[in-house]
Design an enzyme around this catalytic site. Structure first.
Site, short mmCIF file in Angstrom:
data_model
loop_
_atom_site.label_atom_id
_atom_site.label_comp_id
_atom_site.label_asym_id
_atom_site.label_seq_id
_atom_site.Cartn_x
_atom_site.Cartn_y
_atom_site.Cartn_z
N SER A 1 2.80 -0.86 0.20
CA SER A 1 2.87 0.51 0.83
C SER A 1 1.59 1.18 0.66
CB SER A 1 3.95 1.41 0.73
OG SER A 1 3.92 2.56 1.22
N TYR B 1 9.47 5.57 -5.01
CA TYR B 1 9.07 4.87 -3.98
C TYR B 1 7.83 4.13 -4.17
CZ TYR B 1 7.59 3.23 0.65
OH TYR B 1 7.25 2.44 1.64
#
Length: 233
Positions: free
Chosen positions: A138, A151
């Site tokens: 990401s 995350y």
């Protein structure tokens, strides 16, 4: 970028990005296997892409994943490609307000699934004399990650996993790369952020095209890369 004769496992194949990757690789001629947990989600995938092969599997279960990938290799003659697109997002609070349970969930679904799948697939890629792995990290993994630490940490660990595997597997002619999306233009994300500028979001099909390139013969000289795929997002 013909993938005829190649066997590809795509984790997260029923998700917003995964569906596009399954479709792209299947259209390129690969035999595509998509592990799944929710039967209705796989049923929807199969209606769109009839050629996809479903595999009920909990990717956090190490022994079950090892056994499942052995079965795939035996049934289809081997494994050539692994795409680790399984994952999920949660967060929104500072570190000191984020319970460890949320950290654990993020590590499990974003990192543990990738580690276990790689460990299960790699012996079969080696046996085939080479192959390709693409991990989905990401954009957040390379930034400060304020209020998204669990995350971001899990996705940053995926980058380290990618680099380590690239170094370890170079002698076996197995490439390992990562793509770094930002917000992907999926119905789920549009629903969650209705007031956002959707025009700047990258479509799943565009990211799938990059992944297709990375697992194709055209990208055999690329390994250990972390490729931004967030366009103007």
């Amino acid at each position: 970028m013909d993938l005829a004769g190649k066997v590809a496992i795509i984790t997260g194949g029923t998700g917003g990005l995964g569906v596009a990757v399954v479709e792209r690789l299947a259209n390129a001629g690969a035999t595509v296997v998509a592990p799944f947990v929710k039967e209705d989600a796989f049923r929807s995938l199969a209606e769109r892409i009839p050629a996809v092969i479903g595999l009920p599997l909990d990717l956090t279960d190490e022994s079950a994943t090892q056994a499942a990938y052995r079965t795939i290799a035996t049934t289809h003659g081997g494994i050539d490609i692994l795409i680790n697109a399984a994952g999920g997002f949660a967060g929104g609070e500072p570190v000191h307000q984020t319970p460890w349970a949320l950290w654990q969930v993020q590590l499990d679904i974003n990192l543990k699934t990738a580690v276990i799948s790689c460990a299960a697939a790699i012996p079969h890629l080696i046996a085939r004399g080479g192959g390709a792995i693409v991990n989905v990290s990401s954009r957040t993994a390379t930034q400060a990650g304020a209020n998204l630490a669990a995350y971001a940490a899990a996705k940053r660990a995926v980058l380290q996993l990618t680099e380590a595997l690239a170094a370890e597997l170079r002698p076996h002619d197995i490439t390992v790369n990562a793509v770094l999306p930002s917000v992907i233009d999926t119905p789920t994300n549009r629903s969650a952020m209705p007031k956002a500028n959707h025009e700047s979001w990258v479509k799943p099909e565009e990211i799938a095209a990059v992944i297709h390139f990375l697992v194709s013969p055209a990208a055999r000289i690329i390994s250990g890369a972390a490729i931004p795929v967030y366009g103007r997002a």
